[in-house]
Design a protein around this motif. Structure first.
Motif, PDB file in Angstrom:
ATOM      1  N   GLY A  81      29.070 -15.554  38.487  1.00 18.49           N
ATOM      2  CA  GLY A  81      29.394 -14.146  38.274  1.00 18.49           C
ATOM      3  C   GLY A  81      30.809 -13.936  37.777  1.00 18.49           C
ATOM      4  O   GLY A  81      31.451 -12.955  38.129  1.00 18.49           O
ATOM      5  N   SER A  82      31.299 -14.870  36.927  1.00 23.38           N
ATOM      6  CA  SER A  82      32.672 -14.713  36.447  1.00 23.38           C
ATOM      7  C   SER A  82      32.692 -14.014  35.087  1.00 23.38           C
ATOM      8  O   SER A  82      31.676 -13.931  34.396  1.00 23.38           O
ATOM      9  N   VAL A  83      33.885 -13.550  34.717  1.00 29.18           N
ATOM     10  CA  VAL A  83      34.081 -12.924  33.410  1.00 29.18           C
ATOM     11  C   VAL A  83      33.724 -13.922  32.305  1.00 29.18           C
ATOM     12  O   VAL A  83      33.081 -13.559  31.311  1.00 29.18           O
ATOM     13  N   ALA A  84      34.089 -15.214  32.511  1.00 30.57           N
ATOM     14  CA  ALA A  84      33.794 -16.243  31.506  1.00 30.57           C
ATOM     15  C   ALA A  84      32.279 -16.444  31.358  1.00 30.57           C
ATOM     16  O   ALA A  84      31.782 -16.573  30.233  1.00 30.57           O
ATOM     17  N   SER A  85      31.538 -16.456  32.480  1.00 31.92           N
ATOM     18  CA  SER A  85      30.073 -16.648  32.406  1.00 31.92           C
ATOM     19  C   SER A  85      29.423 -15.531  31.615  1.00 31.92           C
ATOM     20  O   SER A  85      28.544 -15.768  30.792  1.00 31.92           O
ATOM     21  N   VAL A  86      29.862 -14.302  31.911  1.00 31.42           N
ATOM     22  CA  VAL A  86      29.285 -13.142  31.222  1.00 31.42           C
ATOM     23  C   VAL A  86      29.588 -13.226  29.729  1.00 31.42           C
ATOM     24  O   VAL A  86      28.709 -12.989  28.886  1.00 31.42           O
ATOM     25  N   ALA A  87      30.815 -13.619  29.375  1.00 35.87           N
ATOM     26  CA  ALA A  87      31.205 -13.717  27.960  1.00 35.87           C
ATOM     27  C   ALA A  87      30.338 -14.734  27.230  1.00 35.87           C
ATOM     28  O   ALA A  87      29.788 -14.435  26.163  1.00 35.87           O
ATOM     29  N   VAL A  88      30.182 -15.928  27.823  1.00 33.35           N
ATOM     30  CA  VAL A  88      29.416 -16.991  27.167  1.00 33.35           C
ATOM     31  C   VAL A  88      27.935 -16.592  27.060  1.00 33.35           C
ATOM     32  O   VAL A  88      27.317 -16.730  26.001  1.00 33.35           O
ATOM     33  N   GLU A 172      31.603  -3.949  26.269  1.00 29.12           N
ATOM     34  CA  GLU A 172      32.405  -2.724  26.204  1.00 29.12           C
ATOM     35  C   GLU A 172      31.533  -1.486  26.451  1.00 29.12           C
ATOM     36  O   GLU A 172      31.826  -0.669  27.305  1.00 29.12           O
ATOM     37  N   GLN A 173      30.418  -1.394  25.736  1.00 29.44           N
ATOM     38  CA  GLN A 173      29.587  -0.181  25.805  1.00 29.44           C
ATOM     39  C   GLN A 173      28.714  -0.135  27.057  1.00 29.44           C
ATOM     40  O   GLN A 173      28.202   0.919  27.417  1.00 29.44           O
ATOM     41  N   SER A 174      28.543  -1.322  27.720  1.00 28.65           N
ATOM     42  CA  SER A 174      27.675  -1.340  28.894  1.00 28.65           C
ATOM     43  C   SER A 174      28.378  -0.760  30.113  1.00 28.65           C
ATOM     44  O   SER A 174      27.782  -0.675  31.192  1.00 28.65           O
ATOM     45  N   GLY A 175      29.641  -0.399  29.941  1.00 25.14           N
ATOM     46  CA  GLY A 175      30.370   0.242  31.024  1.00 25.14           C
ATOM     47  C   GLY A 175      30.916  -0.724  32.060  1.00 25.14           C
ATOM     48  O   GLY A 175      31.229  -0.338  33.184  1.00 25.14           O
ATOM     49  N   MET A 176      31.033  -2.028  31.682  1.00 23.80           N
ATOM     50  CA  MET A 176      31.676  -2.989  32.595  1.00 23.80           C
ATOM     51  C   MET A 176      33.179  -2.701  32.570  1.00 23.80           C
ATOM     52  O   MET A 176      33.660  -1.899  31.773  1.00 23.80           O
ATOM     53  N   GLY A 177      33.912  -3.384  33.438  1.00 20.44           N
ATOM     54  CA  GLY A 177      35.339  -3.071  33.583  1.00 20.44           C
ATOM     55  C   GLY A 177      36.199  -3.491  32.403  1.00 20.44           C
ATOM     56  O   GLY A 177      35.759  -4.260  31.537  1.00 20.44           O
ATOM     57  N   GLU A 178      37.416  -3.004  32.406  1.00 20.45           N
ATOM     58  CA  GLU A 178      38.379  -3.332  31.352  1.00 20.45           C
ATOM     59  C   GLU A 178      38.705  -4.830  31.387  1.00 20.45           C
ATOM     60  O   GLU A 178      38.914  -5.454  30.349  1.00 20.45           O
ATOM     61  N   VAL A 179      38.726  -5.388  32.616  1.00 20.37           N
ATOM     62  CA  VAL A 179      39.018  -6.823  32.786  1.00 20.37           C
ATOM     63  C   VAL A 179      37.922  -7.669  32.124  1.00 20.37           C
ATOM     64  O   VAL A 179      38.209  -8.686  31.489  1.00 20.37           O
ATOM     65  N   ASP A 180      36.665  -7.233  32.273  1.00 22.09           N
ATOM     66  CA  ASP A 180      35.544  -7.965  31.670  1.00 22.09           C
ATOM     67  C   ASP A 180      35.691  -8.026  30.150  1.00 22.09           C
ATOM     68  O   ASP A 180      35.447  -9.064  29.537  1.00 22.09           O
ATOM     69  N   VAL A 181      36.083  -6.895  29.567  1.00 25.95           N
ATOM     70  CA  VAL A 181      36.224  -6.815  28.118  1.00 25.95           C
ATOM     71  C   VAL A 181      37.386  -7.703  27.662  1.00 25.95           C
ATOM     72  O   VAL A 181      37.246  -8.505  26.722  1.00 25.95           O
ATOM     73  N   ARG A 182      38.522  -7.585  28.364  1.00 26.29           N
ATOM     74  CA  ARG A 182      39.714  -8.357  27.980  1.00 26.29           C
ATOM     75  C   ARG A 182      39.434  -9.855  28.104  1.00 26.29           C
ATOM     76  O   ARG A 182      39.761 -10.636  27.206  1.00 26.29           O
ATOM     77  N   GLY A 183      38.800 -10.263  29.214  1.00 24.84           N
ATOM     78  CA  GLY A 183      38.488 -11.680  29.436  1.00 24.84           C
ATOM     79  C   GLY A 183      37.504 -12.203  28.402  1.00 24.84           C
ATOM     80  O   GLY A 183      37.667 -13.317  27.888  1.00 24.84           O
ATOM     81  N   ALA A 184      36.480 -11.411  28.096  1.00 20.13           N
ATOM     82  CA  ALA A 184      35.475 -11.839  27.114  1.00 20.13           C
ATOM     83  C   ALA A 184      36.144 -12.074  25.768  1.00 20.13           C
ATOM     84  O   ALA A 184      35.864 -13.073  25.086  1.00 20.13           O
TER      85      ALA A 184
END
Ligand SMILES: [Zn+2]
Length: 217
Positions: A81-88, A172-184
Motif C-alpha cells: 500500500g505504498s505510493v511507489a506500489s500505486v505508481a507502478v 490526480e483525478q481519482s482524488g488521492m492525496g497530494e503526496v500520492d501524486v508527487r510520489g508517483a
C-alpha cells in the motif's frame, strides 16, 4: 573502451536513481489503497474491465502483457500500500489503457517486437562473419540489424512516458492525496530515465559501430 565506460556509468546511474527513488516512496503509505486496488479502478475507468491483474515473482518485474491482456504485478506492488506500489501498478494499467484506446506508438512497438527479437539475436553473428570473411555487405547488414534495436528503444520511450502520464493523471483525478501524486511523479520520472539511458547507450553503440566499420574499409 571509453564507450563501454560511458554506457556503464549512464546505465548504473539511471538504475541507482530508480532504485533509491523507489525505495524512498515504498516507505510512504498511499491514501488507504494497494497497487492492485488503484490499478483496478483505473482499468475500469478506462473501459478495461476484462483486463486481469496477476501476481508475478521478483522485484520490479511488473509489466503489462498484451498477449494475455493482463497486468502482471510483483507482490510488493500488488498488495503493497505504498505510493511507489500505486505508481507502478497504475503505470502498467496505463499500458492496458493504451491498448484499449488504440494508442498508435504502442501498435508500432508491438509490430516491431518479432523483428527486433530476430535482429538482436543475430546482429553480432552477422558482424563477426562480415569482419572475418571481410564482406562489407554483411558488416553493413549487421549495422542495419543493430539499428532496429535503436529504433525500437526510441519507439519505447513515448510509449513508457505516455503510460506514466496516464497513471499520474488518473491518480490526480481519482482524488488521492497530494503526496500520492508527487510520489508517483518522482517514481515514474526515475523509471523513464532508465529508458532514456538505454536509448542513449544504444545510440552511442550505433555511432561506435559506424565509426569502426568505416575505419576498416
Ligand atoms: Zn511501462
Amino acid at each position: 573502451m571509453l564507450l563501454v565506460l560511458v554506457s556503464t556509468v549512464i546505465g548504473l546511474a539511471a538504475q541507482g536513481y530508480i532504485n533509491s527513488t523507489y525505495r524512498t516512496w515504498s516507505r510512504v503509505p498511499a491514501s488507504g489503497a494497494t497497487g492492485a486496488d488503484v490499478a483496478r479502478r483505473m482499468l475500469d475507468a478506462n473501459g478495461c474491465q476484462v483486463v486481469d491483474i496477476k501476481r508475478v515473482n521478483g522485484h520490479l518485474t511488473d509489466h503489462y502483457d498484451p498477449r494475455d491482456n493482463s497486468l502482471h504485478l510483483s507482490s510488493e506492488n500488488l498488495t503493497g500500500g505504498s505510493v511507489a506500489s500505486v505508481a507502478v501498478a497504475c503505470h502498467e494499467a496505463g499500458h492496458a489503457a493504451q491498448k484499449a484506446h488504440g494508442y498508435a506508438m504502442m501498435k508500432v512497438r508491438t509490430a516491431l517486437v518479432p523483428v527486433v527479437n530476430f535482429t538482436q539475436n543475430t546482429w553480432m553473428l552477422v558482424l563477426m562473419l562480415g569482419l572475418f570473411m571481410n564482406i562489407a555487405g554483411l558488416t553493413t547488414l549487421a549495422i542495419v540489424f543493430f539499428a532496429f534495436s535503436v529504433v525500437f528503444q526510441l519507439v519505447t520511450l513515448p510509449v513508457e512516458i505516455d503510460a506514466s502520464r496516464r497513471a499520474v493523471a488518473y491518480i490526480e483525478q481519482s482524488g488521492m492525496g497530494e503526496v500520492d501524486v508527487r510520489g508517483a511523479k518522482k517514481v515514474l520520472t526515475a523509471a523513464a530515465l532508465t529508458y532514456v539511458a538505454a536509448a542513449l547507450t544504444s545510440i552511442l553503440q550505433l555511432l561506435y559501430l559506424l565509426a569502426r566499420t568505416n575505419d576498416d574499409r
